[in-house]
Design a protein around this motif. Structure first.
Motif, PDB file in Angstrom:
ATOM      1  N   VAL A  62       3.068   4.163 -11.409  1.00 34.71           N
ATOM      2  CA  VAL A  62       3.665   4.280 -10.068  1.00 34.71           C
ATOM      3  C   VAL A  62       5.129   3.840 -10.099  1.00 34.71           C
ATOM      4  O   VAL A  62       5.901   4.175  -9.187  1.00 34.71           O
ATOM      5  CB  VAL A  62       2.904   3.443  -9.018  1.00 34.71           C
ATOM      6  CG1 VAL A  62       1.443   3.857  -8.951  1.00 34.71           C
ATOM      7  CG2 VAL A  62       3.036   1.952  -9.279  1.00 34.71           C
ATOM      8  N   PHE A  63       5.518   3.096 -11.142  1.00 31.23           N
ATOM      9  CA  PHE A  63       6.888   2.605 -11.252  1.00 31.23           C
ATOM     10  C   PHE A  63       7.771   3.502 -12.128  1.00 31.23           C
ATOM     11  O   PHE A  63       8.922   3.170 -12.390  1.00 31.23           O
ATOM     12  CB  PHE A  63       6.901   1.188 -11.832  1.00 31.23           C
ATOM     13  CG  PHE A  63       6.124   0.190 -11.027  1.00 31.23           C
ATOM     14  CD1 PHE A  63       6.392  -0.026  -9.688  1.00 31.23           C
ATOM     15  CD2 PHE A  63       5.095  -0.542 -11.613  1.00 31.23           C
ATOM     16  CE1 PHE A  63       5.672  -0.952  -8.943  1.00 31.23           C
ATOM     17  CE2 PHE A  63       4.370  -1.476 -10.879  1.00 31.23           C
ATOM     18  CZ  PHE A  63       4.661  -1.679  -9.546  1.00 31.23           C
ATOM     19  N   ASN A  64       7.221   4.617 -12.613  1.00 31.63           N
ATOM     20  CA  ASN A  64       8.007   5.514 -13.461  1.00 31.63           C
ATOM     21  C   ASN A  64       9.269   5.976 -12.754  1.00 31.63           C
ATOM     22  O   ASN A  64       9.285   6.176 -11.538  1.00 31.63           O
ATOM     23  CB  ASN A  64       7.183   6.752 -13.849  1.00 31.63           C
ATOM     24  CG  ASN A  64       6.109   6.432 -14.879  1.00 31.63           C
ATOM     25  OD1 ASN A  64       6.074   5.342 -15.435  1.00 31.63           O
ATOM     26  ND2 ASN A  64       5.232   7.390 -15.128  1.00 31.63           N
ATOM     27  N   LYS A  65      10.324   6.146 -13.527  1.00 33.69           N
ATOM     28  CA  LYS A  65      11.587   6.615 -12.956  1.00 33.69           C
ATOM     29  C   LYS A  65      11.579   8.115 -12.690  1.00 33.69           C
ATOM     30  O   LYS A  65      12.252   8.588 -11.778  1.00 33.69           O
ATOM     31  CB  LYS A  65      12.734   6.285 -13.925  1.00 33.69           C
ATOM     32  CG  LYS A  65      13.021   4.793 -14.070  1.00 33.69           C
ATOM     33  CD  LYS A  65      13.531   4.193 -12.762  1.00 33.69           C
ATOM     34  CE  LYS A  65      13.932   2.748 -12.933  1.00 33.69           C
ATOM     35  NZ  LYS A  65      14.388   2.132 -11.650  1.00 33.69           N
ATOM     36  N   GLU A 146      12.015   3.066  -2.930  1.00 30.87           N
ATOM     37  CA  GLU A 146      10.879   3.669  -3.610  1.00 30.87           C
ATOM     38  C   GLU A 146      10.295   2.716  -4.638  1.00 30.87           C
ATOM     39  O   GLU A 146      10.938   1.761  -5.089  1.00 30.87           O
ATOM     40  CB  GLU A 146      11.322   4.971  -4.286  1.00 30.87           C
ATOM     41  CG  GLU A 146      11.860   6.010  -3.302  1.00 30.87           C
ATOM     42  CD  GLU A 146      12.229   7.311  -3.999  1.00 30.87           C
ATOM     43  OE1 GLU A 146      11.411   7.797  -4.803  1.00 30.87           O
ATOM     44  OE2 GLU A 146      13.329   7.819  -3.758  1.00 30.87           O
ATOM     45  N   LEU A 147       9.065   3.004  -5.047  1.00 28.58           N
ATOM     46  CA  LEU A 147       8.382   2.146  -6.006  1.00 28.58           C
ATOM     47  C   LEU A 147       9.087   2.113  -7.363  1.00 28.58           C
ATOM     48  O   LEU A 147       9.003   1.120  -8.085  1.00 28.58           O
ATOM     49  CB  LEU A 147       6.933   2.607  -6.188  1.00 28.58           C
ATOM     50  CG  LEU A 147       5.996   2.313  -5.015  1.00 28.58           C
ATOM     51  CD1 LEU A 147       4.618   2.936  -5.255  1.00 28.58           C
ATOM     52  CD2 LEU A 147       5.865   0.819  -4.800  1.00 28.58           C
ATOM     53  N   LYS A 148       9.786   3.181  -7.712  1.00 28.30           N
ATOM     54  CA  LYS A 148      10.493   3.191  -8.990  1.00 28.30           C
ATOM     55  C   LYS A 148      11.605   2.147  -9.030  1.00 28.30           C
ATOM     56  O   LYS A 148      12.091   1.795 -10.109  1.00 28.30           O
ATOM     57  CB  LYS A 148      11.077   4.582  -9.263  1.00 28.30           C
ATOM     58  CG  LYS A 148      12.168   5.024  -8.303  1.00 28.30           C
ATOM     59  CD  LYS A 148      12.673   6.406  -8.663  1.00 28.30           C
ATOM     60  CE  LYS A 148      13.778   6.852  -7.713  1.00 28.30           C
ATOM     61  NZ  LYS A 148      14.300   8.201  -8.066  1.00 28.30           N
ATOM     62  N   ASP A 149      12.003   1.635  -7.873  1.00 29.86           N
ATOM     63  CA  ASP A 149      13.039   0.604  -7.799  1.00 29.86           C
ATOM     64  C   ASP A 149      12.453  -0.782  -7.504  1.00 29.86           C
ATOM     65  O   ASP A 149      13.187  -1.717  -7.193  1.00 29.86           O
ATOM     66  CB  ASP A 149      14.059   0.955  -6.709  1.00 29.86           C
ATOM     67  CG  ASP A 149      14.756   2.275  -6.975  1.00 29.86           C
ATOM     68  OD1 ASP A 149      15.129   2.522  -8.131  1.00 29.86           O
ATOM     69  OD2 ASP A 149      14.906   3.077  -6.029  1.00 29.86           O
ATOM     70  N   ALA A 150      11.134  -0.904  -7.593  1.00 35.19           N
ATOM     71  CA  ALA A 150      10.475  -2.164  -7.238  1.00 35.19           C
ATOM     72  C   ALA A 150      10.744  -3.249  -8.262  1.00 35.19           C
ATOM     73  O   ALA A 150      11.062  -2.986  -9.424  1.00 35.19           O
ATOM     74  CB  ALA A 150       8.971  -1.936  -7.097  1.00 35.19           C
TER      75      ALA A 150
END
Length: 293
Positions: A62-65, A146-150
């Protein structure tokens, strides 16, 4: 001393000092939390997606860029995953509590037994688990978008068991240590790029079952004084681990031998690192045949 914000990667205690960031030593002078590192698999992330306002489940992907795999429905799970991972995520989507935050944990297994071996360590509970799934929450993530920036923002809150979910959240008490003063006058530290390369080489030694000796580390780090500091940090880590008192945890075994656990995760909302006996657990994990597809 440089202080880095919490991020997606938990550094090993001894790796933190390779670039000259000694804030990990100052860590113990303030307020901090310690949690037992649970050896589950796969990692499960769930909660409310800040970008959509909807409940989701997923793995660390879910954290993929680029290729995000965030599942807001069973249909999206089918699209993004397959095999055992899909089966686990379907159950997690049905049974995990709806929360407003983003929580990460480890999947321990499906109920109906008292013994689980999701990865390297075997866990035994005092009774058969009647809930549908067993999950060990450990981390909360935050993001303004977004989750990619978590980024990691703290330790997971305590979850009460439900009819469907058994939560594993051991309590860790500890003796506050007196950290030594280390002389780093003649230590030549590494750049971020050099440190990343060094960690790769150190992990290769561990994977091969080779001892992290002063000479071997000196060859990797390019400075015998830095190698000595690294070994000193490993000794301090072992002392810290002996100060931890764990309660409310299932019995843990590795190769039939009872242990406390894989290690510990420490954070103070500014620094996060892990205390792990790498030459035991990391080597086994490196060489473990993963079954998650």
């Amino acid at each position: 001393m440089k202080t880095k914000p919490l991020n997606k990667h938990q550094e090993h205690f001894e790796d933190c000092i390779l670039t000259g960031d000694l804030s990990v030593l100052d860590f113990f002078n303030g307020d901090y939390e310690v949690s037992l590192k649970i050896d589950g698999s796969p990692a499960i992330v769930w909660g409310t997606n800040p970008a959509t306002g909807k409940f989701f489940v997923g793995t660390k992907s879910v954290f993929n860029k680029v290729k995000l795999k965030i599942n807001h429905s069973h249909d999206e799970i089918e699209k993004n995953h397959s095999g055992k991972v899909a089966d686990i995520l379907h159950a997690c989507f049905d049974y995990l509590p709806r929360v407003n935050s983003v929580v990460q944990g480890d999947f321990i297994g499906f109920g109906g037994t008292d013994t689980f071996q999701p990865n390297t360590i075997s866990y035994q509970f005092p009774e058969v688990i009647t809930q549908k799934i067993v999950v060990a929450p450990h981390t909360v993530w935050s993001t303004d978008g977004e989750l990619k920036d978590a980024y990691v923002s703290g330790t997971a809150p305590f979850f009460n068991d439900t009819e469907s979910v058994k939560f594993v959240q051991p309590c860790v008490d500890f003796i506050r240590p007196q950290m030594p003063d280390l002389d780093v006058t003649d230590v030549v530290f590494l750049t971020d790029k050099e440190a990343a390369e060094a960690k790769t080489k150190i992990n290769a030694l561990i994977r091969e079952g080779k001892e992290l000796t002063w000479w071997a580390l000196g060859d990797i780090l390019g400075c015998m004084n830095l190698a000595h500091l690294y070994l000193t940090m490993m000794e301090i880590k072992e002392d810290l681990m002996e100060m931890m008192i764990v309660t409310d945890s299932p019995a843990a075994y590795i190769n039939g031998e009872k242990i406390v656990g894989e290690g510990f995760v420490c954070n103070n909302n500014s620094i996060i690192f892990k205390l792990v006996e790498r030459e035991v657990f990391s080597r086994i994990n490196f060489n473990l045949q993963k079954s998650w597809g």
